[in-house]
Design a protein around this motif. Structure first.
Motif, PDB file in Angstrom:
ATOM      1  N   VAL A  78     -14.609  35.738 -37.558  1.00  0.00           N
ATOM      2  CA  VAL A  78     -13.753  34.791 -36.846  1.00  0.00           C
ATOM      3  C   VAL A  78     -12.929  35.550 -35.812  1.00  0.00           C
ATOM      4  O   VAL A  78     -12.292  36.564 -36.133  1.00  0.00           O
ATOM      5  CB  VAL A  78     -12.805  34.052 -37.815  1.00  0.00           C
ATOM      6  CG1 VAL A  78     -11.904  33.088 -37.032  1.00  0.00           C
ATOM      7  CG2 VAL A  78     -13.587  33.311 -38.885  1.00  0.00           C
ATOM      8  N   GLY A  79     -12.944  35.083 -34.579  1.00  0.00           N
ATOM      9  CA  GLY A  79     -12.082  35.639 -33.539  1.00  0.00           C
ATOM     10  C   GLY A  79     -10.913  34.705 -33.306  1.00  0.00           C
ATOM     11  O   GLY A  79     -11.119  33.505 -33.085  1.00  0.00           O
ATOM     12  N   TYR A  80      -9.693  35.234 -33.355  1.00  0.00           N
ATOM     13  CA  TYR A  80      -8.501  34.382 -33.250  1.00  0.00           C
ATOM     14  C   TYR A  80      -7.557  34.905 -32.185  1.00  0.00           C
ATOM     15  O   TYR A  80      -7.237  36.096 -32.144  1.00  0.00           O
ATOM     16  CB  TYR A  80      -7.784  34.347 -34.605  1.00  0.00           C
ATOM     17  CG  TYR A  80      -6.421  33.690 -34.591  1.00  0.00           C
ATOM     18  CD1 TYR A  80      -6.226  32.422 -34.045  1.00  0.00           C
ATOM     19  CD2 TYR A  80      -5.320  34.336 -35.147  1.00  0.00           C
ATOM     20  CE1 TYR A  80      -4.971  31.819 -34.049  1.00  0.00           C
ATOM     21  CE2 TYR A  80      -4.070  33.737 -35.157  1.00  0.00           C
ATOM     22  CZ  TYR A  80      -3.897  32.486 -34.602  1.00  0.00           C
ATOM     23  OH  TYR A  80      -2.662  31.887 -34.602  1.00  0.00           O
ATOM     24  N   VAL A 148      -5.845  41.382 -22.908  1.00  0.00           N
ATOM     25  CA  VAL A 148      -6.029  42.364 -23.988  1.00  0.00           C
ATOM     26  C   VAL A 148      -6.248  41.640 -25.320  1.00  0.00           C
ATOM     27  O   VAL A 148      -7.127  41.983 -26.118  1.00  0.00           O
ATOM     28  CB  VAL A 148      -4.820  43.309 -24.081  1.00  0.00           C
ATOM     29  CG1 VAL A 148      -4.959  44.244 -25.285  1.00  0.00           C
ATOM     30  CG2 VAL A 148      -4.658  44.108 -22.798  1.00  0.00           C
ATOM     31  N   GLN A 149      -5.433  40.619 -25.551  1.00  0.00           N
ATOM     32  CA  GLN A 149      -5.505  39.847 -26.787  1.00  0.00           C
ATOM     33  C   GLN A 149      -6.837  39.102 -26.901  1.00  0.00           C
ATOM     34  O   GLN A 149      -7.478  39.104 -27.963  1.00  0.00           O
ATOM     35  CB  GLN A 149      -4.338  38.855 -26.815  1.00  0.00           C
ATOM     36  CG  GLN A 149      -4.133  38.132 -28.127  1.00  0.00           C
ATOM     37  CD  GLN A 149      -2.927  37.207 -28.054  1.00  0.00           C
ATOM     38  OE1 GLN A 149      -2.483  36.823 -26.971  1.00  0.00           O
ATOM     39  NE2 GLN A 149      -2.398  36.848 -29.204  1.00  0.00           N
ATOM     40  N   ILE A 150      -7.254  38.482 -25.821  1.00  0.00           N
ATOM     41  CA  ILE A 150      -8.517  37.732 -25.817  1.00  0.00           C
ATOM     42  C   ILE A 150      -9.698  38.665 -26.048  1.00  0.00           C
ATOM     43  O   ILE A 150     -10.591  38.377 -26.858  1.00  0.00           O
ATOM     44  CB  ILE A 150      -8.673  36.967 -24.491  1.00  0.00           C
ATOM     45  CG1 ILE A 150      -7.646  35.822 -24.416  1.00  0.00           C
ATOM     46  CG2 ILE A 150     -10.091  36.434 -24.330  1.00  0.00           C
ATOM     47  CD1 ILE A 150      -7.488  35.230 -23.031  1.00  0.00           C
ATOM     48  N   ILE A 151      -9.716  39.784 -25.341  1.00  0.00           N
ATOM     49  CA  ILE A 151     -10.803  40.750 -25.509  1.00  0.00           C
ATOM     50  C   ILE A 151     -10.857  41.239 -26.949  1.00  0.00           C
ATOM     51  O   ILE A 151     -11.932  41.331 -27.553  1.00  0.00           O
ATOM     52  CB  ILE A 151     -10.633  41.919 -24.520  1.00  0.00           C
ATOM     53  CG1 ILE A 151     -10.871  41.428 -23.081  1.00  0.00           C
ATOM     54  CG2 ILE A 151     -11.600  43.061 -24.856  1.00  0.00           C
ATOM     55  CD1 ILE A 151     -10.446  42.415 -22.010  1.00  0.00           C
ATOM     56  N   GLU A 159     -18.772  34.519 -34.824  1.00  0.00           N
ATOM     57  CA  GLU A 159     -19.487  33.252 -34.718  1.00  0.00           C
ATOM     58  C   GLU A 159     -18.529  32.086 -34.526  1.00  0.00           C
ATOM     59  O   GLU A 159     -18.900  31.069 -33.934  1.00  0.00           O
ATOM     60  CB  GLU A 159     -20.352  33.020 -35.961  1.00  0.00           C
ATOM     61  CG  GLU A 159     -21.515  33.987 -36.098  1.00  0.00           C
ATOM     62  CD  GLU A 159     -22.510  33.870 -34.949  1.00  0.00           C
ATOM     63  OE1 GLU A 159     -22.692  32.754 -34.426  1.00  0.00           O
ATOM     64  OE2 GLU A 159     -23.081  34.905 -34.554  1.00  0.00           O
ATOM     65  N   LEU A 160     -17.300  32.218 -35.034  1.00  0.00           N
ATOM     66  CA  LEU A 160     -16.269  31.193 -34.863  1.00  0.00           C
ATOM     67  C   LEU A 160     -15.135  31.787 -34.048  1.00  0.00           C
ATOM     68  O   LEU A 160     -14.612  32.856 -34.391  1.00  0.00           O
ATOM     69  CB  LEU A 160     -15.742  30.721 -36.220  1.00  0.00           C
ATOM     70  CG  LEU A 160     -14.548  29.762 -36.197  1.00  0.00           C
ATOM     71  CD1 LEU A 160     -14.904  28.450 -35.504  1.00  0.00           C
ATOM     72  CD2 LEU A 160     -14.044  29.498 -37.624  1.00  0.00           C
ATOM     73  N   ILE A 161     -14.748  31.098 -32.971  1.00  0.00           N
ATOM     74  CA  ILE A 161     -13.697  31.579 -32.079  1.00  0.00           C
ATOM     75  C   ILE A 161     -12.631  30.497 -31.981  1.00  0.00           C
ATOM     76  O   ILE A 161     -12.915  29.370 -31.577  1.00  0.00           O
ATOM     77  CB  ILE A 161     -14.274  31.912 -30.691  1.00  0.00           C
ATOM     78  CG1 ILE A 161     -15.338  33.016 -30.810  1.00  0.00           C
ATOM     79  CG2 ILE A 161     -13.158  32.337 -29.728  1.00  0.00           C
ATOM     80  CD1 ILE A 161     -16.271  33.094 -29.628  1.00  0.00           C
ATOM     81  N   GLY A 189     -24.438  29.938 -28.855  1.00  0.00           N
ATOM     82  CA  GLY A 189     -24.433  29.275 -30.152  1.00  0.00           C
ATOM     83  C   GLY A 189     -23.175  29.490 -30.960  1.00  0.00           C
ATOM     84  O   GLY A 189     -23.132  29.126 -32.150  1.00  0.00           O
ATOM     85  N   LYS A 190     -22.143  30.058 -30.344  1.00  0.00           N
ATOM     86  CA  LYS A 190     -20.871  30.238 -31.046  1.00  0.00           C
ATOM     87  C   LYS A 190     -20.168  28.884 -31.212  1.00  0.00           C
ATOM     88  O   LYS A 190     -20.429  27.928 -30.473  1.00  0.00           O
ATOM     89  CB  LYS A 190     -19.954  31.190 -30.274  1.00  0.00           C
ATOM     90  CG  LYS A 190     -20.597  32.489 -29.829  1.00  0.00           C
ATOM     91  CD  LYS A 190     -21.012  33.369 -30.991  1.00  0.00           C
ATOM     92  CE  LYS A 190     -21.491  34.729 -30.494  1.00  0.00           C
ATOM     93  NZ  LYS A 190     -21.963  35.592 -31.602  1.00  0.00           N
ATOM     94  N   THR A 191     -19.269  28.812 -32.173  1.00  0.00           N
ATOM     95  CA  THR A 191     -18.442  27.625 -32.382  1.00  0.00           C
ATOM     96  C   THR A 191     -17.037  27.936 -31.897  1.00  0.00           C
ATOM     97  O   THR A 191     -16.424  28.907 -32.357  1.00  0.00           O
ATOM     98  CB  THR A 191     -18.395  27.245 -33.876  1.00  0.00           C
ATOM     99  OG1 THR A 191     -19.724  27.058 -34.361  1.00  0.00           O
ATOM    100  CG2 THR A 191     -17.591  25.974 -34.098  1.00  0.00           C
ATOM    101  N   LEU A 192     -16.523  27.125 -30.963  1.00  0.00           N
ATOM    102  CA  LEU A 192     -15.218  27.405 -30.364  1.00  0.00           C
ATOM    103  C   LEU A 192     -14.269  26.226 -30.552  1.00  0.00           C
ATOM    104  O   LEU A 192     -14.647  25.073 -30.333  1.00  0.00           O
ATOM    105  CB  LEU A 192     -15.346  27.701 -28.869  1.00  0.00           C
ATOM    106  CG  LEU A 192     -16.053  28.992 -28.474  1.00  0.00           C
ATOM    107  CD1 LEU A 192     -17.550  28.764 -28.310  1.00  0.00           C
ATOM    108  CD2 LEU A 192     -15.491  29.555 -27.172  1.00  0.00           C
TER     109      LEU A 192
END
Length: 252
Positions: A78-80, A148-151, A159-161, A189-192
């Motif tokens: 998970v990307g947050y 910076v935070q987004i990267i 897979e989940l952002i 195919g990522k879920t955002l």
């Protein structure tokens, strides 16, 4: 394999505010725009989805597991991005922060990070961030620190952002660059799930829109139902006006 995100009857009770119940299914390869007035519960919903805010009822299923139990291995996918750049380690440079992200990812996932800094350089180029910068994050402008935070959130190839107001602080050029990056991730195919206030952006980038007001979900709809930003704006405005007045005259 990305199975999307299933939110079911999610509720959080505060002393003076109740968020939910919210039920929504976010498919792989989709961008869901989470919208609403200030104080509507967007950040509360995001924090509850990620288990950062204790839920009172409901479930949030991702990769077959309830995200709210905060399993480290699942969360490594998970990307947050929170709604504040202050969540960064301000004394670090960008590259130091991303190396810290790499260490955290490897510990959580139990596997070695592949090409972490290669992705950092790639996204730095796309978002026009000076990759070799030696300036501490504390010395960067709001928009540059936001990059910076987004990267950092994308380095583990999640897979989940989930992003809370990711365009906040970005100038027009950087906003369009980020829009392109997010569109590319959707196409992979990522879920955002993106909290934002820009209806025009929603019609360009998102597949679905979730509309919150005073903790209640007023709309969960495919963007394709609306022929234009103007039509979506009319529906959103009508729903919000009705919610304030206690009426039921809209037909989204």
């Amino acid at each position: 394999m990305n199975e999307g995100l299933a939110i079911t009857d999610l509720c959080v009770d505060y002393k003076t505010f109740r968020m939910g119940p919210v039920t929504a299914v976010l498919d792989p390869g989709s961008v869901t725009a989470l919208m609403g007035t200030n104080g509507s519960g967007k950040t509360s919903l995001i924090r509850a989805v990620l288990g950062l805010q204790r839920k009172d009822t409901g479930s949030v299923i991702f990769q077959g597991t309830d995200l709210t139990i905060r399993d480290a291995a699942i969360l490594s996918d998970v990307g947050y991005v929170s709604d504040s750049h202050r969540d960064l380690l301000a004394e670090f440079t960008a590259k130091e922060y991303w190396q810290y992200c790499r260490i955290a990812f490897e510990k959580a996932s139990g596997s070695r990070a592949n090409d972490f800094m290669g992705r950092a350089k790639h996204y730095s180029t796309l978002l026009d961030f000076p990759y070799e910068s030696r300036t501490a994050i504390a010395g960067l402008s709001l928009g540059t620190a936001r990059k910076v935070q987004i990267i950092g959130a994308l380095l583990g190839d999640p897979e989940l952002i989930v992003m809370d107001e990711p365009f906040s602080g970005l100038d027009f050029i950087a906003s369009r660059a980020l829009e392109s990056v997010l569109g590319g991730l959707r196409d992979q195919g990522k879920t955002l799930l993106l909290a934002n206030h820009d209806l025009d952006l929603a019609t360009r980038l998102a597949n679905r829109v979730l509309l919150l007001h005073a903790g209640h979900m007023l709309l969960d709809s495919s963007i394709d139902m609306y022929g234009s930003e103007r039509e979506l704006e009319a529906t959103v405005s009508c729903l919000l006006n009705d919610a304030r007045q206690g009426a039921e005259s809209c037909s989204p």
